[in-house]
Motif scaffolding. Structure first.
Motif, mmCIF file in Angstrom:
data_model
loop_
_atom_site.group_PDB
_atom_site.id
_atom_site.type_symbol
_atom_site.label_atom_id
_atom_site.label_comp_id
_atom_site.label_asym_id
_atom_site.label_seq_id
_atom_site.Cartn_x
_atom_site.Cartn_y
_atom_site.Cartn_z
ATOM 1 N N ILE A 291 0.859 -1.186 0.000
ATOM 2 C CA ILE A 291 0.000 0.000 0.000
ATOM 3 C C ILE A 291 0.895 1.236 0.000
ATOM 4 O O ILE A 291 1.805 1.346 0.827
ATOM 5 N N GLN A 292 0.632 2.149 -0.927
ATOM 6 C CA GLN A 292 1.435 3.380 -1.002
ATOM 7 C C GLN A 292 0.913 4.393 0.007
ATOM 8 O O GLN A 292 -0.254 4.805 -0.046
ATOM 9 N N ILE A 293 1.773 4.807 0.920
ATOM 10 C CA ILE A 293 1.399 5.724 1.992
ATOM 11 C C ILE A 293 2.423 6.842 2.052
ATOM 12 O O ILE A 293 3.634 6.579 2.045
ATOM 13 N N PRO A 294 1.978 8.112 2.130
ATOM 14 C CA PRO A 294 2.931 9.219 2.330
ATOM 15 C C PRO A 294 3.426 9.227 3.780
ATOM 16 O O PRO A 294 2.659 9.462 4.705
ATOM 17 N N VAL A 295 4.712 8.966 3.961
ATOM 18 C CA VAL A 295 5.286 8.855 5.301
ATOM 19 C C VAL A 295 6.265 10.006 5.508
ATOM 20 O O VAL A 295 7.168 10.225 4.689
ATOM 21 N N SER A 296 6.065 10.728 6.602
ATOM 22 C CA SER A 296 6.965 11.821 6.964
ATOM 23 C C SER A 296 7.988 11.327 7.974
ATOM 24 O O SER A 296 7.660 10.548 8.878
ATOM 25 N N PHE A 297 9.230 11.803 7.804
ATOM 26 C CA PHE A 297 10.317 11.440 8.710
ATOM 27 C C PHE A 297 10.832 12.704 9.384
ATOM 28 O O PHE A 297 11.825 13.295 8.941
ATOM 29 N N PRO A 298 10.169 13.175 10.455
ATOM 30 C CA PRO A 298 10.593 14.420 11.113
ATOM 31 C C PRO A 298 11.962 14.259 11.761
ATOM 32 O O PRO A 298 12.208 13.305 12.505
ATOM 33 N N ALA A 299 12.844 15.176 11.466
ATOM 34 C CA ALA A 299 14.205 15.097 11.998
ATOM 35 C C ALA A 299 14.219 15.223 13.506
ATOM 36 O O ALA A 299 15.037 14.580 14.181
ATOM 37 N N GLU A 300 13.306 16.039 14.090
ATOM 38 C CA GLU A 300 13.303 16.219 15.528
ATOM 39 C C GLU A 300 12.885 14.962 16.279
ATOM 40 O O GLU A 300 13.200 14.806 17.463
ATOM 41 N N ALA A 301 12.181 14.040 15.585
ATOM 42 C CA ALA A 301 11.763 12.802 16.234
ATOM 43 C C ALA A 301 12.728 11.652 15.960
ATOM 44 O O ALA A 301 12.819 10.718 16.758
ATOM 45 N N ILE A 302 13.440 11.722 14.853
ATOM 46 C CA ILE A 302 14.333 10.615 14.488
ATOM 47 C C ILE A 302 15.765 10.886 14.930
ATOM 48 O O ILE A 302 16.409 10.038 15.563
ATOM 49 N N ASP A 303 16.280 12.086 14.615
ATOM 50 C CA ASP A 303 17.671 12.416 14.922
ATOM 51 C C ASP A 303 17.736 13.867 15.363
ATOM 52 O O ASP A 303 18.165 14.748 14.600
ATOM 53 N N PRO A 304 17.280 14.161 16.582
ATOM 54 C CA PRO A 304 17.185 15.567 17.016
ATOM 55 C C PRO A 304 18.518 16.302 17.030
ATOM 56 O O PRO A 304 18.572 17.508 16.821
ATOM 57 N N GLU A 305 19.612 15.606 17.283
ATOM 58 C CA GLU A 305 20.916 16.263 17.352
ATOM 59 C C GLU A 305 21.652 16.253 16.014
ATOM 60 O O GLU A 305 22.713 16.854 15.900
ATOM 61 N N GLY A 306 21.104 15.580 15.029
ATOM 62 C CA GLY A 306 21.713 15.553 13.695
ATOM 63 C C GLY A 306 23.027 14.809 13.634
ATOM 64 O O GLY A 306 23.848 15.080 12.757
#
Length: 435
Positions: A67-82
């Motif tokens: 199923i094609q779904i638009p998925v967002s990858f927020p940087a603040e939730a995944i890698d807040p310190e970069g």
């Protein structure tokens, strides 16, 4: 009066008796031929029916619904310190990102019960697959991607037509509302069937859409490789000794009788032997390709020895006499002249023995190969299962998704057996010499 009757009754000639007998024998022969042709046709019909049933049930497993779904990858939730630290990236809640994108496609779904059904559209393993993708490509962080997400097995069965849409709602695993959502996604072009790479790259799982045969394939590979390494030299060496060097006495006769009898022993007996000797006495680890190979070696050796002896017998005595006549020793005669000529037959018998070992299940069940192994084995001493045992385990699962995967695994197993038997035939035709 009697003389007239005697003159009227002409004695039957011998040729008439023979002709009448020939007609009866020819009639019996025709009936026997028709009976044989009927038996062959009936056997072929059952084989075709069996293969057709397996293929029709299993070919759909080579495709999987996404199923094609638009998925967002927020940087603040995944890698807040970069820092792009893989451990930090891997700890993110990717299932929450997927569900958020799915709820965005159905904004009218607000009830808790409906939300639970909505998230059931996607596989429980979808988050792990997305996590692996982000770890492989950290540039996705901070973006929104239209990803093809693995669907749940019930949705996969629905899309493939294995669930009757017209059955009463209580008689199927998906509700009318879920069917409506799937139809809506299909109308938007967000549902597609793709080649099921998971089936060939993942180990087994309790979820049908995540189950694969990679672990069983590697377990079969390590088991057969070690079985070949052990059985071929031992079997060929025993055949050469018994056929060419061993004296003909009661002991060699006893050995030959036992070898022939071992070829007819039920395979599960070898499993009991492996359980008692290799595991119980020598302490070989259970559920490993090592103990499986030891058991299958014992089971395969009679086949290898018998076929190797037959190949040695097919070499004309003149070859041996010519080699001995020019000064070769008996061992040189066997290694340099007889063995190369007998090798095609030996290889053919060995490959057939390996094909038999590939399809064995009963002896491996006795030594623990039935264990639920998720990880793909990396060596001979890692816990593993084999393809026939994996088929046995899947066949006992109640989910409809495992039915097609069981048949698909059988197709893969039959393909390997066909290739091995074809290799045996080609080797014999390529290297066999007629005298």
């Amino acid at each position: 009066m009697n003389s007239e009757a005697g003159e009227g009754a002409r004695p039957r000639r011998t040729i008439d008796v023979v002709n009448a007998s020939l007609k009866r024998r020819y009639a019996k022969e025709r009936r026997f031929r028709r009976l044989g042709a009927t038996a062959v046709a009936l056997g072929l019909a059952f084989v075709v029916l069996l293969f057709a049933d397996i293929i029709l049930k299993g070919y759909t497993a080579f495709q999987q619904t996404y199923i094609q779904i638009p998925v967002s990858f927020p940087a603040e939730a995944i890698d807040p310190e970069g820092t792009r630290d893989p451990e930090v990236i891997g700890d993110a809640n990717y299932m929450a990102f997927i569900r958020e994108g799915l709820r965005g496609l159905f904004p009218e779904v607000t009830q808790r019960r409906d939300k639970r059904q909505l998230k059931g559209l996607i596989s429980v393993g979808a988050a792990q697959l997305v996590r692996e993708r982000v770890l492989a490509d950290p540039s996705l962080i901070g973006s929104t991607q239209a990803l093809w997400i693995l669907a749940d097995d019930d949705i996969d069965m629905l899309v493939k037509g294995h669930i009757d849409r017209h059955a009463p709602e209580g008689a199927r695993r998906v509700s009318d509302q879920v069917i409506g959502w799937v139809d809506r996604l299909e109308a938007q072009g967000r549902v597609a069937k793709r080649f099921n790479t998971i089936f060939f790259t993942h180990g087994t799982s309790r979820e049908p859409e995540l189950a694969g045969i990679a672990g069983a394939l590697m377990g079969s590979f390590y088991t057969l490789l070690l079985t070949l390494i052990l059985s071929f030299p031992i079997g060929v060496g025993a055949a050469i000794y018994l056929e060419e060097f061993a004296p003909k006495n009661r002991w060699t006769d006893l050995i030959e009788v036992n070898i022939n009898n071992l070829a007819a022993v039920p395979s599960i007996v070898f499993g009991l032997l492996g359980l008692a000797v290799f595991i119980g006495f020598f302490g070989v680890p259970r559920s490993t390709p090592l103990v499986a190979a030891l058991v299958l070696t014992l089971m395969t050796l009679p086949t290898v020895i018998i076929s190797s002896r037959a190949a040695l017998k097919s070499v004309p005595p003149s070859i041996r006499e010519a080699a001995l006549g020019v000064g070769a020793s008996p061992l040189q005669t066997q290694l340099h002249h007889v063995l190369p000529l007998a090798m095609p037959g030996m290889l053919t018998g060995t490959i057939l023995g390996m094909a038999q070992a590939l399809g064995e299940t009963a002896p491996l069940l006795m030594i623990g190969m039935i264990a639920f192994i998720v990880d793909i084995p990396g060596g001979f001493t890692d816990s593993a299962t084999v393809l026939p045992v994996q088929i046995f385990l899947w066949a006992d699962s109640p989910e409809r998704g495992f039915v097609e995967r069981t048949s698909a695994a059988i197709i893969v197993l039959l393909a390997f057996l066909f290739v091995m038997n074809l290799a045996a035939v080609l080797l014999r035709r390529r290297f066999e010499r007629r005298w």
